[in-house]
Design a protein around this motif. Structure first.
Motif: not given
Length: 424
Positions: A397-403, A406-414
């Protein structure tokens, strides 16, 4: 009239009191706790000439033993009665018949006077033969009688020199008496013959064998064994695991012993009802020199081969015990018109990754101790064994939430970088 009645009552009371004081005390009233005998331990120390060897932390084996004894005597629990017996401490001659009788009780089994016991040990000097068999017989006599927990801890650096009185046969005779006397053995820098003999002595009485090469290992191990004497005694039951689950013995809750070859897998079976929790552990003793890097694995598996949960432990270069365990709570069954739910057969696999050092025999197998317990599971127990992931669900569960984060942050930066690129 009233005064006469009071006088009569007083006289009766006085007579009753006198009678109570004069009559012998009767048995304890029902329900009163019965005094328990204190546990008894006798340390049997080899004081033969070979104890002069200087190969334990730069000092002689005798000096290491004395230092360990002083530390152990300081830490003996108050409820334990302790005694000390020596072998080979008095006769330095060549008369074998006389040398093989050289064993005596240095300090009697009883309440410990630490100063007196330390003084007695300080006077010892490496002297004579190694009559292990006669020393074990003497120690058994020292501990004879009563229902107390009794334990002999033998510390020696060599094999017996007084055959044909084989100390292994002596240990078997002691065990055959049914007096529940356990013998633990410790070998100081042992060779293969000494290791085999001490292992046999310990195994015959349900005790343990430990190889010792350092002073702190000796003091720690002896302290553990003395402390263990104060614990309730559980006699292990000998069993023999199978090569497959289908042929495995069915075990009830209890303590079991077995031997497992180097690198072998052994199987056992346990029945678990819905609403119960299986708790199992295994300890494998490296009772000989082994290669570095080894481990022990315990798995709970269904009869169809699906892994439920596992436990494992690894080690590196120590000749000692290595242990692991597991827990499997089985979910309660749904109420089905009062029909008694069927038990699930859980297959327990025990495996080790030990390999013998060069020149060390692989046989017999390594001694293992298996503990099995089945108890009522907590009402809201975590599903430790869900789909074989054990306690890994929270990590998933922790890995899913972390992923996801991380996806949201990376999308915003892109998107921000694309917007900046278009602007410029």
């Amino acid at each position: 009239m009233i005064l006469r009645r009071r006088s009569a009552i007083g006289a009766c009371a006085l007579l009753a009191a006198l009678a109570a004081g004069l009559l012998p005390a009767g048995p304890a009233a029902a329900g009163e706790p019965v005094a328990k005998e204190p546990p008894k331990v006798e340390l049997v120390l080899d004081v033969s000439g070979s104890m002069r060897a200087r190969d334990i932390d730069g000092k002689s084996r005798m000096a290491a033993a004395k230092q360990a004894f002083n530390e152990v005597l300081d830490a003996v629990p108050q409820e334990v009665e302790l005694g000390i017996r020596t072998l080979g401490a008095d006769y330095a001659g060549d008369d074998r018949k006389r040398g093989c009788k050289d064993t005596r009780q240095l300090y009697p089994v009883g309440p410990l006077d630490r100063t007196e016991a330390k003084t007695a040990v300080a006077t010892l000097a490496p002297t004579g033969w190694t009559p292990i068999g006669p020393a074990l017989l003497g120690a058994a006599d020292d501990l004879e009688g009563g229902d107390a927990t009794r334990r002999i801890v033998l510390i020696t650096d060599g094999e017996d020199t007084c055959a044909p009185l084989d100390p292994c046969e002596v240990a078997r005779e002691i065990a055959a008496k049914g007096i529940h006397l356990v013998i633990d053995t410790l070998g100081l820098v042992p060779d293969a013959k000494t290791r085999a003999q001490l292992s046999c002595i310990a195994e015959a009485t349900g005790g343990t064998y430990t190889s010792v090469r350092h002073t702190d290992e000796l003091s720690d191990r002896v302290s553990q064994l003395v402390d263990r004497a104060a614990e309730p005694v559980v006699t292990p039951v000998a069993t023999e695991g199978a090569a497959t689950c289908a042929d495995a013995p069915r075990l009830a809750p209890g303590l079991y012993t077995d031997r497992e070859k180097l690198g072998e897998h052994r199987w056992y079976r346990v029945d678990v009802l819905p609403g119960q929790e299986l708790r199992a552990s295994v300890s494998v003793a490296a009772d000989r020199a082994v290669r570095n890097d080894y481990g022990v694995l315990m798995r709970a598996v269904t009869v169809h081969g699906r892994e439920i949960v596992r436990g494992s432990e690894a080690g590196d270069g120590r000749t000692d015990l290595i242990s692991t365990g597991l827990r499997y709570p089985k979910a309660p069954a749904e109420d089905d018109d009062g029909v008694k739910p069927a038990a699930e057969t859980v297959c327990l696999q025990v495996a080790n990754s030990f390999s013998a050092a060069p020149g060390v025999p692989a046989e017999p197998g390594l001694p293992l101790e298996l503990t099995v317990d089945v108890l009522e599971a907590p009402d809201e127990a975590a599903d430790v064994a869900s789909f074989g992931l054990g306690r890994g669900w929270w990590l998933v569960g922790l890995l899913v939430l972390t992923g996801f984060a991380a996806g949201l942050v990376w999308g915003w930066i892109s998107r921000w970088r694309v917007a900046v690129w278009r602007t410029n």
